[in-house]
Design an enzyme around this catalytic site. Structure first.
Site, PDB file in Angstrom:
ATOM      1  N   HIS B 124       0.877  -1.177   0.000  1.00 24.19           N
ATOM      2  CA  HIS B 124       0.000   0.000   0.000  1.00 24.19           C
ATOM      3  C   HIS B 124       0.917   1.230   0.000  1.00 24.19           C
ATOM      4  O   HIS B 124       2.028   1.176   0.536  1.00 24.19           O
ATOM      5  CB  HIS B 124      -0.826  -0.062   1.290  1.00 24.19           C
ATOM      6  N   ASP B 201       2.730  -4.504   8.296  1.00 22.27           N
ATOM      7  CA  ASP B 201       1.524  -3.690   8.127  1.00 22.27           C
ATOM      8  C   ASP B 201       0.337  -4.630   8.353  1.00 22.27           C
ATOM      9  O   ASP B 201       0.020  -5.466   7.512  1.00 22.27           O
ATOM     10  CB  ASP B 201       1.519  -3.095   6.713  1.00 22.27           C
ATOM     11  N   GLN B 204      -4.851  -5.068   7.332  1.00 28.19           N
ATOM     12  CA  GLN B 204      -5.849  -6.009   6.809  1.00 28.19           C
ATOM     13  C   GLN B 204      -5.784  -7.368   7.504  1.00 28.19           C
ATOM     14  O   GLN B 204      -6.534  -8.270   7.142  1.00 28.19           O
ATOM     15  CB  GLN B 204      -5.653  -6.217   5.296  1.00 28.19           C
ATOM     16  N   LYS B 227     -10.862  -0.333  10.708  1.00 27.49           N
ATOM     17  CA  LYS B 227     -11.077  -1.526   9.888  1.00 27.49           C
ATOM     18  C   LYS B 227     -11.449  -2.725  10.756  1.00 27.49           C
ATOM     19  O   LYS B 227     -11.663  -3.818  10.246  1.00 27.49           O
ATOM     20  CB  LYS B 227      -9.818  -1.839   9.080  1.00 27.49           C
ATOM     21  N   CYS B 367      -4.825   2.414  -3.499  1.00 34.35           N
ATOM     22  CA  CYS B 367      -3.589   2.989  -2.963  1.00 34.35           C
ATOM     23  C   CYS B 367      -2.388   2.078  -3.227  1.00 34.35           C
ATOM     24  O   CYS B 367      -1.515   1.921  -2.369  1.00 34.35           O
ATOM     25  CB  CYS B 367      -3.703   3.295  -1.472  1.00 34.35           C
TER      26      CYS B 367
END
Lengths: 162, 418
Positions: B124, B201, B204, B227, B367
């Site tokens: 991303h 990261d 998600q 999220k 992104c």
């Protein structure tokens, strides 16, 4: 076979046959050698791209072509634009942009003005889908950038982020 | 069958009962942001109506209450990701800020000219652009782990990519644009073998599967509250104890200091050293409520539900002609994300048609512009699932897609084209 156009009733105004036709069979697509005007427009939000080239002849747009990548609205609009500006002076082309922009921003045009826009008038249906108005305007803003750059005698192709 | 009582869960989310263009909302844009259960919304209201006050310095009842609830939420974040301490649980705005914090603090003192940062081709922008700045300002070199044809990481050249010059490996756990789950644990071990740190990261992954920082062995983990059923504007940066202890502060000002003179200051304890100014108290507390909610469901069950619904979607998508689904075919290797492309219809046109059917998906570059170029597509359409989504909703999506593809293939007489 059922009529699929009725499947998404209100979308028919956005995706009119004539728009999909320009999307599938874009007019004046390709690359021109020795173009006098060249500009590239990108909408980074959705990735739509239009690269526009114009060759002048006797003070009018002699040949025009575009290359692009993007949604049906952005590409159909570019294809219609190329048909519209051929044979026009640059001032006339800019006047068409001004008309088209007025239409897309929701102003009422007279029947005579709409006729000037020829097939591009069907893009008025996009107004009901505000996030897509930029798609329809991309090629025109690119044209404007190219003409402005030409007026300033700029050598390098114009580039806008729209 | 999943073990989640999805019908009961749906009742906890007020927004799921609304209609869009006269049709029931089918919300499949969870990778962008999730919806919020009533208990999260209630936590915000309770804070503002019941004990709104500033934290960490008040002598009055409200401030003490707010401080207690704020720090309890931090503890919930720590427990949720298996962090043994809260010293390295830094509350930030979102994943992007978390990664920038590492780039502006740790990277400044640990990355120099010629040093290498190893990323992947599926990052991303938030885990790419901050490292571009580090590379430009500090003379470091960015390297990228390439992709296989199935959009997993191609680790065949790791001996060269990961070497004695590598200072940091930074990668996404689950790709937001592909759904691919990356082998972060193995890469963490490999990174540590050459003396590099690893940043994961987790934007998600943390909302969707059990993440344990000790088991994973990561040095940094970044994720966002919004999220994972929490509010926007609150995120977490986890930093391993031995690393956070040596990190210089990020933003400077109130709250992050212990003693201040006109010409100098000393720093507060961890993790407050990294939280200058009044923090996002309400949203932190509400994130705690979101974590409680997820814990009550159980992250293993959340993941099971997601595997079931993703498998259902992968099967259903096979019926769609000329539609390319990105990412691995094995559901065990992917999160609840279906990113797809059909050369006949641009993703934005699909998005508009689905929108009118009440179906919310994402269309665009997610992104990840360099990744889109790599895939050779201008954009993709993306459906992403969460605890309240049903297989029925996937069927509604696939049915609408079928009709949309026919719609765009129609010929001027209104019948289906070639």
């Amino acid at each position: 076979m059922t009529n699929q156009a009725s499947d998404f009733g209100e979308l028919d105004e956005l995706y009119q046959e004539i728009i999909l036709d320009h999307y599938r069979r874009p007019r004046n697509q390709g690359k021109l050698e020795g173009a006098d005007i060249e500009a590239e427009g990108v909408n980074p939000f959705c990735g739509d791209e239009v690269c526009l080239q114009i060759k002048l002849k006797d003070g009018v747009v002699g040949s025009v072509s575009f290359k692009g990548n993007g949604c049906s609205i952005s590409q159909a609009s570019a294809s219609m634009l190329t048909e519209l500006v051929k044979g026009k002076t640059l001032e006339e082309a800019e006047a068409l942009y001004s008309l088209f922009r007025k239409m897309m921003h929701g102003e009422e045009l007279s029947e005579a003005e709409l006729e000037e826009l020829a097939e591009a008038r069907v893009l008025a249906g996009v107004r009901r889908f505000p996030v897509r108005v930029k798609c329809a305007l991309l090629a025109w803003a690119t044209l404007e950038e190219g003409i402005e750059g030409h007026g300033k005698g700029g050598e390098a192709p114009g580039r806008i982020t729209f | 069958m999943s073990m989640l009582d999805v019908e009961a869960i749906r009742k906890d989310f007020p927004i799921l009962s609304r209609q869009v263009y006269g049709k029931p909302l089918v919300y499949l844009d969870n990778a962008a942001t999730s919806q919020k259960p009533r208990c999260v919304i209630q936590a915000l209201v309770e804070y503002y109506e019941g004990y709104n006050s500033n934290i960490h310095r008040g002598v009055h009842a409200l401030s003490m209450e707010a401080t207690e609830r704020y720090e309890a939420a931090r503890q919930k974040c720590a427990d949720f990701i298996g962090s043994p301490s809260t010293d390295g649980v830094i509350l930030v705005r979102n994943t992007t800020e978390a990664i920038n914090l590492v780039a502006r603090t740790w990277a400044r003192s640990n990355i120099g000219p010629g040093d290498e940062i190893l990323l992947t081709e599926m990052e991303h922008h938030s885990n790419l652009v901050p490292w571009q700045q580090v590379a430009q300002e500090q003379g470091a070199v960015l390297r990228f782990i390439p992709l296989t044809p199935e959009q997993t990481l191609d680790l065949s050249d790791m001996d060269r990519l990961l070497n004695s010059r590598t200072r940091l490996v930074a990668l996404t756990h689950v790709s937001n644009a592909l759904g691919t789950i990356n082998p972060v644990k193995e890469l963490g071990r490999a990174a540590h073998r050459v003396g590099a740190r690893i940043l994961v990261d987790g934007a998600q992954s943390v909302p969707h599967l059990k993440v344990d920082v000790q088991d994973m062995g990561c040095d940094f983990l970044a994720f966002s509250g919004h999220k994972m059923l929490g509010p926007t504007g609150i995120g977490v940066l986890y930093v391993k104890q031995e690393v956070v202890e040596r990190m210089e502060p990020f933003l400077r000002g109130g709250d992050m200091v212990r003693e201040v003179w006109y010409d100098k200051a000393t720093w507060n304890d961890l993790p407050m050293r990294f939280e200058a100014g009044t923090p996002n108290i309400a949203d932190t507390i509400a994130l705690g409520a979101a974590i409680d909610y997820l814990q009550s469901l159980g992250m293993e069950v959340v993941r099971e539900h997601e595997i079931a619904i993703t498998q259902h979607a992968l099967d259903a998508f096979q019926e769609l002609e000329r539609v390319q689904v990105f990412g691995p075919g094995d559901v065990a290797q992917r999160g609840g994300i279906i990113s797809f492309f059909c050369s006949d219809v641009h993703p934005h046109d699909l998005g508009t048609v689905l929108d009118r059917e009440g179906i919310a998906i994402r269309a665009g570059h997610h992104c990840a512009m360099p990744l889109m170029r790599k895939l050779g597509v201008p954009a993709t359409a993306r459906a992403s699932f969460y605890v309240y989504n049903t297989e029925e909703e996937v069927d509604i999506l696939v049915d609408a897609l079928k009709r949309a593809l026919r719609y765009f293939a129609r010929t001027p007489n209104g019948t289906r084209g070639g």
